[in-house]
Scaffold this motif. Structure first.
Motif, short mmCIF file in Angstrom:
data_model
loop_
_atom_site.label_atom_id
_atom_site.label_comp_id
_atom_site.label_asym_id
_atom_site.label_seq_id
_atom_site.Cartn_x
_atom_site.Cartn_y
_atom_site.Cartn_z
N PRO A 300 39.57 37.76 29.52
CA PRO A 300 39.82 36.90 30.68
C PRO A 300 40.77 37.50 31.69
CG PRO A 300 41.11 36.16 28.81
CD PRO A 300 40.24 37.28 28.30
N GLY A 301 41.43 38.61 31.35
CA GLY A 301 42.43 39.17 32.24
C GLY A 301 43.73 38.39 32.14
N ARG A 302 44.57 38.53 33.14
CA ARG A 302 45.86 37.83 33.12
C ARG A 302 45.65 36.31 33.17
NH1 ARG A 302 46.61 41.77 36.67
NH2 ARG A 302 46.56 40.36 38.48
N ARG A 303 46.43 35.60 32.40
CA ARG A 303 46.33 34.14 32.37
C ARG A 303 46.89 33.57 33.67
NH1 ARG A 303 48.70 29.33 31.24
NH2 ARG A 303 47.74 27.95 29.68
N VAL A 304 46.09 32.75 34.34
CA VAL A 304 46.52 32.09 35.57
C VAL A 304 46.29 30.59 35.39
CG1 VAL A 304 46.08 34.09 37.06
CG2 VAL A 304 44.26 32.43 36.63
N PRO A 305 47.06 29.75 36.09
CA PRO A 305 46.96 28.29 35.89
C PRO A 305 45.56 27.75 36.12
CG PRO A 305 48.95 28.81 37.11
CD PRO A 305 48.16 30.09 37.02
N ARG A 306 44.91 28.19 37.19
CA ARG A 306 43.54 27.73 37.46
C ARG A 306 42.72 28.90 37.98
NH1 ARG A 306 42.12 22.52 41.04
NH2 ARG A 306 42.91 21.47 39.18
N PRO A 307 41.96 29.56 37.11
CA PRO A 307 41.13 30.67 37.57
C PRO A 307 40.02 30.19 38.49
CG PRO A 307 40.61 30.10 35.30
CD PRO A 307 41.81 29.28 35.68
N VAL A 308 39.53 31.08 39.33
CA VAL A 308 38.50 30.74 40.30
C VAL A 308 37.11 30.96 39.69
CG1 VAL A 308 37.56 31.23 42.60
CG2 VAL A 308 40.03 31.37 42.19
N TYR A 309 36.29 29.93 39.75
CA TYR A 309 34.93 29.98 39.23
C TYR A 309 34.08 30.96 40.04
CZ TYR A 309 30.03 28.53 38.92
OH TYR A 309 28.66 28.53 38.81
N ALA A 310 33.24 31.72 39.32
CA ALA A 310 32.25 32.61 39.96
C ALA A 310 30.88 32.29 39.38
CB ALA A 310 32.60 34.07 39.70
N PRO A 311 29.81 32.41 40.18
CA PRO A 311 28.47 32.09 39.68
C PRO A 311 27.98 33.06 38.61
CG PRO A 311 28.35 32.99 41.89
CD PRO A 311 29.79 32.75 41.61
N ALA A 312 28.38 34.33 38.71
CA ALA A 312 28.03 35.34 37.70
C ALA A 312 28.80 36.60 38.04
CB ALA A 312 26.53 35.63 37.71
N LEU A 313 29.53 37.13 37.09
CA LEU A 313 30.37 38.30 37.34
C LEU A 313 29.61 39.56 36.95
CD1 LEU A 313 33.56 36.49 36.26
CD2 LEU A 313 33.29 37.61 38.47
N VAL A 314 28.64 39.89 37.79
CA VAL A 314 27.80 41.07 37.58
C VAL A 314 27.73 41.85 38.89
CG1 VAL A 314 26.40 39.88 35.84
CG2 VAL A 314 25.64 39.91 38.23
N GLY A 315 27.26 43.07 38.77
CA GLY A 315 26.92 43.86 39.94
C GLY A 315 25.42 44.05 39.97
N PHE A 316 24.78 43.65 41.05
CA PHE A 316 23.34 43.90 41.21
C PHE A 316 23.17 45.33 41.69
CE2 PHE A 316 23.36 39.27 41.44
CZ PHE A 316 22.31 38.98 40.58
N VAL A 317 22.28 46.07 41.04
CA VAL A 317 22.17 47.51 41.25
C VAL A 317 20.72 47.91 41.45
CG1 VAL A 317 24.26 48.00 39.91
CG2 VAL A 317 22.04 47.90 38.75
N GLY A 318 20.58 49.14 41.96
CA GLY A 318 19.26 49.75 42.09
C GLY A 318 19.33 51.18 41.58
#
Length: 401
Positions: A300-318
């Motif tokens: 999760p990385g550093r603990r923060v009070p309220r992390p920010v939601y992301a739709p998907a933590l990926v990189g789209f590639v070719g």
């Protein structure tokens, strides 16, 4: 390939947002609601559609989304640590949700709400056909809507609630129940009825979830959606390079992140990953993935009070070796660059827990360390919301650019 992904929906959203705000779209909320439990037949209607469909576990809910529980059916929603339970034949809508306000609507049926924490200036409200219920303190609450008698009942087990109706505000204290009928000027306040079997089962689920969140409290905030699953469905370890790492239990051989699930276009974020695993929310919308000792682990990385939601933590590639649409799970230190329009401070906030202290997002070069986890599917698999695993092809480690 990344341009192909963006072209499927982001341009439409940007155009609509510009018309609404004039100066371009505002940042999306940093939080969503999660549909984390379904039993029986539960129907869902997103804000952007007119048709009802079968509800899906782990689906992110936001402003305007509606749910209906059929006879002998149940659903549970989490907004951070707050739990909202839907009894059978409940008509529920998430009217509005942002970083400070959660406004819900119950037009018939029953909900049980557990609020572990409530920090100012947060507001949590349930609107009914003849009243508005505001939860003023952490506690446990039940709201019943009787459509035949046009009545709203509010039961406070612990905490304190305000019911606004008929031009008046009524305060409901612990151990009390208030009933408000639309054509009556006076509300009936009495001792609360004992919990029924359904309410007791809701309270038991809430207690188990809170205990599980406490077990992971050193690593993630309880306001991270899905935090209650981590201690139950995996184990924590401390890595010398990455800090806290969570390893899922009982994954099949050859398993990789962002492979067992599907994509859905959810405004305002765009293409959103919906994972099949019961625990499949927090590890796919926060943090990063690593491979340690031959196993996939989530940090999760550093603990923060309220992390920010992301739709998907990926990189789209070719790449020359890829045919279709491909993505790679981001690793710690790699920047997530939202395909939806956001401000620079938002980009810093959503990436901060997974970047070195003081690192600038503009100075980080993403190299895609997790190339072994690249997934490629035909374009129609993503665009049609089809299961990814059955269509995914294997690609060489060095095929992605």
């Amino acid at each position: 390939m990344k341009r192909t992904i963006l072209g499927l929906g982001s341009c439409l959203f940007l155009a609509m947002a510009t018309l609404v705000w004039g100066q371009g779209p505002a940042d999306p909320p940093s939080r969503v609601a999660r549909l984390n439990f379904i039993e029986g037949s539960v129907s869902f209607r997103p804000a952007s559609a007119e048709d009802w469909v079968a509800a899906t576990l782990n689906y992110p809910l936001t402003s305007g989304d509606c749910l209906w529980t059929d006879e002998n059916s149940y659903a549970e929603i989490h907004i951070g640590a707050t739990a909202i339970h839907l009894a059978p034949q409940a008509a529920f809508a998430l009217s509005f949700l942002d970083d400070a306000v959660a406004q819900m609507s119950l037009s018939r049926g029953t909900v049980f709400v557990r609020v572990p924490t409530l920090d100012a200036p947060q507001a949590l409200e349930v609107d009914t056909p003849n009243g508005s219920v505001s939860f003023m303190q952490p506690g446990s609450y039940r709201v019943d809507v009787d459509v035949e008698h046009n009545a709203t009942s509010v039961t406070v087990r612990t905490g304190e609630a305000d019911l606004i109706g008929n031009g008046r505000t009524f305060k409901v204290r612990p151990g009390r129940m208030l009933q408000l009928v639309a054509d009556q000027e006076v509300a009936d306040i009495q001792d609360a009825l004992p919990p029924d079997q359904w309410e007791e089962s809701c309270a038991a689920r809430d207690q188990a979830a809170e205990q599980s969140r406490e077990a992971s409290d050193s690593y993630v905030s309880p306001d991270m959606d899905g935090a209650e699953d981590l201690a139950v469905d995996g184990t924590w370890s401390i890595d010398a390079d990455y800090g806290a790492v969570w390893y899922p239990s009982d994954v099949p051989a050859g398993w990789a992140p962002y492979r067992n699930g599907r994509w859905s276009f959810i405004a305002p974020w765009g293409w959103t990953w919906i994972d099949d695993a019961r625990w499949g929310f927090a590890p796919f919308h926060y943090g990063r993935w690593i491979i340690a000792k031959g196993h996939w682990g989530w940090t999760p990385g550093r603990r923060v009070p309220r992390p920010v939601y992301a739709p998907a933590l990926v990189g789209f590639v070719g790449g020359a070796g890829l045919r279709g649409i491909a993505w790679i799970p981001l690793a710690p230190g790699e920047v997530y660059r939202p395909p939806y329009a956001v401000s620079d401070p938002y980009v810093r906030r959503i990436n901060a827990p997974s970047l070195p202290n003081g690192a600038s997002v503009t100075a980080v070069t993403t190299v895609y360390k997790n190339r072994v986890g690249v997934v490629v599917v035909p374009q129609e698999t993503l665009a049609g919301g089809q299961p990814v695993a059955r269509a995914a092809g294997r690609v060489p480690r060095d095929a992605a650019d």
